[in-house]
Design a protein around this motif. Structure first.
Motif, short mmCIF file in Angstrom:
data_model
loop_
_atom_site.label_atom_id
_atom_site.label_comp_id
_atom_site.label_asym_id
_atom_site.label_seq_id
_atom_site.Cartn_x
_atom_site.Cartn_y
_atom_site.Cartn_z
N PRO A 1 0.82 -1.21 0.00
CA PRO A 1 0.00 0.00 0.00
C PRO A 1 0.86 1.27 0.00
N PRO A 2 0.31 2.40 -0.45
CA PRO A 2 1.07 3.65 -0.43
C PRO A 2 1.50 4.01 0.99
N VAL A 3 2.73 4.52 1.12
CA VAL A 3 3.28 4.78 2.45
C VAL A 3 2.55 5.92 3.16
N ASP A 4 1.81 6.75 2.44
CA ASP A 4 1.08 7.85 3.08
C ASP A 4 0.02 7.33 4.06
N SER A 5 -0.38 6.07 3.90
CA SER A 5 -1.43 5.53 4.79
C SER A 5 -0.87 5.02 6.11
N LEU A 6 0.46 5.04 6.29
CA LEU A 6 1.10 4.48 7.48
C LEU A 6 0.97 5.36 8.71
N GLN A 7 0.66 4.73 9.85
CA GLN A 7 0.75 5.34 11.17
C GLN A 7 1.42 4.35 12.11
N VAL A 8 2.33 4.83 12.95
CA VAL A 8 3.06 3.95 13.87
C VAL A 8 2.58 4.22 15.30
N TRP A 9 2.05 3.18 15.94
CA TRP A 9 1.58 3.28 17.31
C TRP A 9 2.32 2.26 18.18
N VAL A 10 2.40 2.56 19.47
CA VAL A 10 3.03 1.65 20.43
C VAL A 10 1.92 0.93 21.19
N SER A 11 2.00 -0.40 21.25
CA SER A 11 0.95 -1.18 21.89
C SER A 11 1.07 -1.16 23.40
N GLU A 12 -0.01 -1.55 24.07
CA GLU A 12 0.05 -1.86 25.49
C GLU A 12 0.64 -3.26 25.64
N THR A 13 1.04 -3.61 26.84
CA THR A 13 1.74 -4.88 27.04
C THR A 13 0.85 -6.10 26.77
N ARG A 14 -0.43 -5.97 26.93
CA ARG A 14 -1.33 -7.11 26.73
C ARG A 14 -2.05 -7.06 25.38
N HIS A 15 -1.59 -6.23 24.48
CA HIS A 15 -2.27 -6.10 23.20
C HIS A 15 -1.34 -6.45 22.04
N ALA A 16 -1.85 -7.22 21.09
CA ALA A 16 -1.14 -7.45 19.83
C ALA A 16 -1.32 -6.22 18.96
N CYS A 17 -0.56 -6.14 17.90
CA CYS A 17 -0.69 -5.01 16.99
C CYS A 17 -2.06 -5.00 16.32
N THR A 18 -2.64 -6.17 16.12
CA THR A 18 -3.99 -6.25 15.54
C THR A 18 -4.97 -5.44 16.38
N GLU A 19 -4.95 -5.67 17.69
CA GLU A 19 -5.86 -4.98 18.60
C GLU A 19 -5.48 -3.50 18.74
N THR A 20 -4.19 -3.21 18.78
CA THR A 20 -3.73 -1.83 18.92
C THR A 20 -4.22 -0.96 17.78
N CYS A 21 -4.06 -1.42 16.56
CA CYS A 21 -4.51 -0.65 15.39
C CYS A 21 -6.03 -0.51 15.38
N ARG A 22 -6.74 -1.57 15.74
CA ARG A 22 -8.21 -1.52 15.72
C ARG A 22 -8.72 -0.48 16.72
N ARG A 23 -8.06 -0.35 17.85
CA ARG A 23 -8.49 0.63 18.85
C ARG A 23 -8.34 2.07 18.35
N HIS A 24 -7.52 2.26 17.33
CA HIS A 24 -7.35 3.60 16.75
C HIS A 24 -8.09 3.74 15.42
N GLY A 25 -9.02 2.82 15.16
CA GLY A 25 -9.80 2.89 13.93
C GLY A 25 -8.99 2.55 12.69
N LEU A 26 -7.94 1.76 12.87
CA LEU A 26 -7.05 1.42 11.77
C LEU A 26 -6.91 -0.10 11.69
N VAL A 27 -6.11 -0.55 10.73
CA VAL A 27 -5.84 -1.97 10.60
C VAL A 27 -4.32 -2.16 10.50
#
Length: 803
Positions: A695-721
């Protein structure tokens, strides 16, 4: 018919006496022809065995062997070795022997005809003319063989002295030659490629068919010329008729009949969706791909347990998905071949005769291969080294997904993730799932029937608010413990209908108050859903297509909440599957991506919660709803994007050695920048962009997860995938600094949770193995760096600018 009177017997006897000379002549011609064929083919008729080619060179160790002439030997003497030159001498002797035999037969024929009386007028002259022509042909063959023998002496000395080359660029050559010495007879495919037990044949095979040894200098003259430039690609054009596809699918199995019926039923929706997408793409150039579809689970070799159960309520989800994949690929204008047998697969791939240890006979003629795990295993067994070469073209239809930790063979073995279905070392996005539950894989999906406005209005006005249909066509599903308790509560408010298969007697697992219709044809089942208010699941089967069909027909789907979630750790169904995913309900997609009012997830063991949900559902008005990604247009759009942009065959850099520094750690700067609110990172406006990146790099956002969350859940909590292809931009020490994360040390290791930070000890970790970049997984010790992206409304697989 032969008469039995005396005159008749005399007549027959005279006829046989008269024909005897002619029979001897025919026998002589036949004998000479046999000699000629044996000479030309070098004794193959006497030496042939299963798997040998008519042009195979073969000797068997110390056993006596029949010398043979290999293909091209007469025309190219420099392509022959000592054994072949011996064959030439033997062939000469055979020709001379045949000539002598012919002469003797002709002499005998003249003697017999003279004794029996003069032959018919002109017959002797004709026979002599034929014999003379045959003699001329034999003399010419003898001359060719003599010239061939003289020319072959030039290379005979070289071929007698083949030695294993010592080339540091080919370190495995000597070991492979040793292996061939011991095992070249273990598979007929080696003889098919010309291996005959000599050192020279081993080296030719290992340098020209496989690639473990350097090319032999004396073979350079016959090396293939550079291939001409490829012909221009044919452009793919949307199709407007599905008749040809139905022919390609074939017949002979109930499963194939089911898929063809489904394609016919949805034909008009498919064709309309294709026209819409064609207009949306605005004449975008698309190369036509040559695609092989091999449905491995339907082959006899894999057991084909599905076909016999099609008419008995067995699982249809896989066949639903395959039917839709076939329709989408065909309408997009690509060239398809469909196989459901191992023989057809071998034929299409160009598998040499034998047991599957040799590469394919020709370059793979397909740009893409869609198959399943059964087909993947069959391809590996029969493609030899070609499987490793061409596996980047494979797309694996995988219902429940394969996580990177299970896919990487070495890592899975070392860390306890190895199962019967994983360890393929594919790119994780080559696996394609039924629902978008595993971002590490590609979401393939399927389609549900889409209703027009008139049909939706009719359904709303004819709904029976006190009617429920149970999700489960097999009696075994009704064996769930505790069902009597919640079904009794449901029966207080609604009339319960079932569609459980049975032959003669009503299944005892179905309570008496349930109105069982038996197994219904698809269109009758649709009519039942259009009347019902509620579609209720018992917790199994997991993630099937039926709940989406029910919601599309205006039903509310009621399902059980699992506490604790089901996974390979606590549930037999998931044990052995290549995923650690925790399933919180029967249908997580319906729970997470659709939700209320269309989907209710409750605790069935809590009678009060269950009864309250039933009352609320009966009062709630819902419209038929179908997510865009499960419409025909949505699936066409998604598959088109994958074919256009997913390329797993481009050369990637090899893994770094254990103590090497990551090139990313040595880079001067990161292309990321802190967002305006300083909560996450985005692509820097000043950083360069690859126009071909997808995908185009403009769609990228980098977030840091909580200790009990996978990246799947972390992105979903921010309305992302989560987008695993973006991990390469995060795998840098500078990214930790940009996020104000303190790193007292930075290690570069192989772990599917990295990049991550152990904050309590200020240790940062970067990923060493790109195949292990994973959105899945968490550990209470780490906070993970997560690559997230936006997505199109109703199409989670594609970012906003991905089409």
């Amino acid at each position: 018919m032969i008469t039995v009177n005396a005159d008749g017997k005399i007549m027959v006897r005279r006829c046989l006496v008269t024909l005897r000379p002619f029979r001897i002549f025919v026998l002589g011609i036949g004998f000479f022809t046999l000699c000629f064929l044996m000479t030309s083919l070098g004794g193959q008729f006497s030496a042939k065995r299963l798997g040998d080619s008519p042009f195979t060179i073969r000797t068997e160790g110390k056993r006596s062997s029949v010398p043979v002439l290999s293909r091209g030997m007469l025309s190219d003497p420099q392509a022959r070795g000592p054994a072949e030159l011996v064959s030439t001498r033997d062939a000469q002797r055979m020709v001379l022997g045949c000539l002598h035999s012919q002469s003797s037969l002709l002499t005998r024929f003249r003697d017999v005809t003279t004794a029996r009386g003069p032959p018919a007028a002109g017959l002797m002259e004709r026979i002599q003319a034929i014999a003379q022509n045959v003699s001329d042909i034999a003399i010419k063959v003898d001359q060719i063989l003599r010239n061939s023998l003289l020319n072959g002496k030039v290379v005979e000395g070289r071929r007698d002295q083949c030695e294993v080359p010592r080339d540091p660029k080919f370190p495995d050559c000597a070991g492979k030659v040793e292996w061939m010495r011991a095992r070249w007879t273990s598979d007929p495919c080696y003889a098919f490629f010309g291996v005959d037990g000599t050192e020279c044949s081993f080296l030719i095979y290992l340098s020209e068919v496989e690639w473990f040894c350097p090319p032999l200098p004396w073979r350079n003259r016959t090396a293939a010329l550079p291939s001409p430039p490829p012909l221009p690609r044919v452009q793919a054009a949307f199709r407007s008729d599905l008749a040809r596809l139905l022919e390609l699918i074939g017949t002979g199995k109930e499963s194939l009949s089911f898929m063809k019926k489904r394609i016919r039923h949805l034909a008009q929706q498919w064709l309309l969706a294709a026209r819409r997408l064609e207009q949306k793409l605005k004449a975008q150039q698309r190369d036509q791909k040559h695609i092989l579809i091999h449905i491995g689970f339907l082959t006899e070799e894999s057991g084909d347990v599905f076909s016999p159960r099609v008419l008995k309520g067995g699982p249809l989800g896989e066949m639903v998905q395959w039917a839709d994949i076939l329709a989408a690929l065909f309408l997009l204008g690509h060239s398809l071949r469909v196989t459901v047998s191992l023989k057809e697969l071998q034929s299409h791939l160009g598998v040499p005769p034998g047991r599957g240890n040799c590469p394919l006979t020709n370059p793979l003629p397909f740009d893409l291969i869609y198959t399943d795990y059964h087909g993947l295993q069959q391809m590996k067994q029969h493609m030899g080294l070609s499987f490793k070469k061409y596996r980047c073209r494979v797309r694996v239809i995988d219902t429940f997904g394969t996580e990177p930790a299970y896919n990487h063979e070495e890592y899975a073995t070392l860390r306890g993730y190895r199962t019967n279905w994983g360890y393929w070392n594919l790119q994780p996005t080559q696996f394609m799932t039924m629902f978008p539950h595993t971002p590490d894989n590609s979401f393939m999906g399927f389609v549900s029937e889409e209703l027009n406005k008139t049909e939706k209005q009719f359904i709303k006005s004819n709904k029976v608010s006190s009617m429920a249909v149970v999700y489960g066509k097999e009696a075994s599903i009704w064996k769930v413990g505790g069902k009597e308790k919640f079904l009794t509560i449901l029966n207080k408010y609604m009339e319960i209908h079932g569609t459980v298969y049975y032959e003669t007697q009503r299944p005892p697992e179905v309570p008496a108050f349930v109105k069982n219709h038996g197994l219904l044809p698809q269109h009758e089942f649709q009519q039942l859903l259009r009347k019902a208010k509620l579609f209720i699941g018992f917790g199994f089967p997991y993630e099937g297509p039926a709940p989406l069909e029910a919601i599309a027909n205006g039903c509310v789907f009621l399902q059980a909440r699992f506490n604790p979630p089901h996974s390979s750790l606590n549930h037999e169904f998931f044990r052995g599957k290549p995923t650690s995913r925790e399933v919180s309900s029967q249908h997580p997609y319906a729970e997470d991506f659709i939700g209320k009012p269309h989907v209710w997830t409750v605790d069935y063991n809590n009678s009060e919660e269950f009864e309250a949900a039933i009352k609320t559902i009966m009062r709630t008005q819902v419209d038929p709803y179908l997510p865009y990604e499960y419409t025909c247009e949505g699936m066409l759009e998604r598959i088109h994007a994958y074919i256009q942009h997913q390329d797993f065959c481009t050369t990637s850099s090899p893994p770094l050695p254990p103590k090497a520094k990551s090139p990313a750690m040595q880079s001067p700067s990161s292309p990321l920048a802190l967002s305006p609110n300083a909560t996450h990172l985005v692509w820097s406006p000043s950083a360069s962009r690859d126009p071909h990146a997808w995908p185009p790099v403009d769609s990228l956002q980098v977030w840091v997860s909580e200790t009990r969350h996978a990246c799947t859940e972390t992105c979903r909590r921010h309305g992302l995938v989560c987008e695993p292809t973006f991990f390469r931009f995060l795998n840098k020490k500078e990214v930790f600094l940009q996020l104000s994360i303190t790193c007292d040390s930075t290690e570069y290791e192989m772990n599917h949770l990295y990049p991550a930070v152990a904050e309590n000890v200020h240790e940062c970790y970067l990923q060493k193995e790109p195949l292990l970049f994973s959105c899945a997984g968490y550990n209470t010790k780490y906070r993970r760096l997560c690559p997230c992206r936006d997505y199109r409304k109703g199409q989670v697989a594609l970012c906003r600018d991905c089409l």
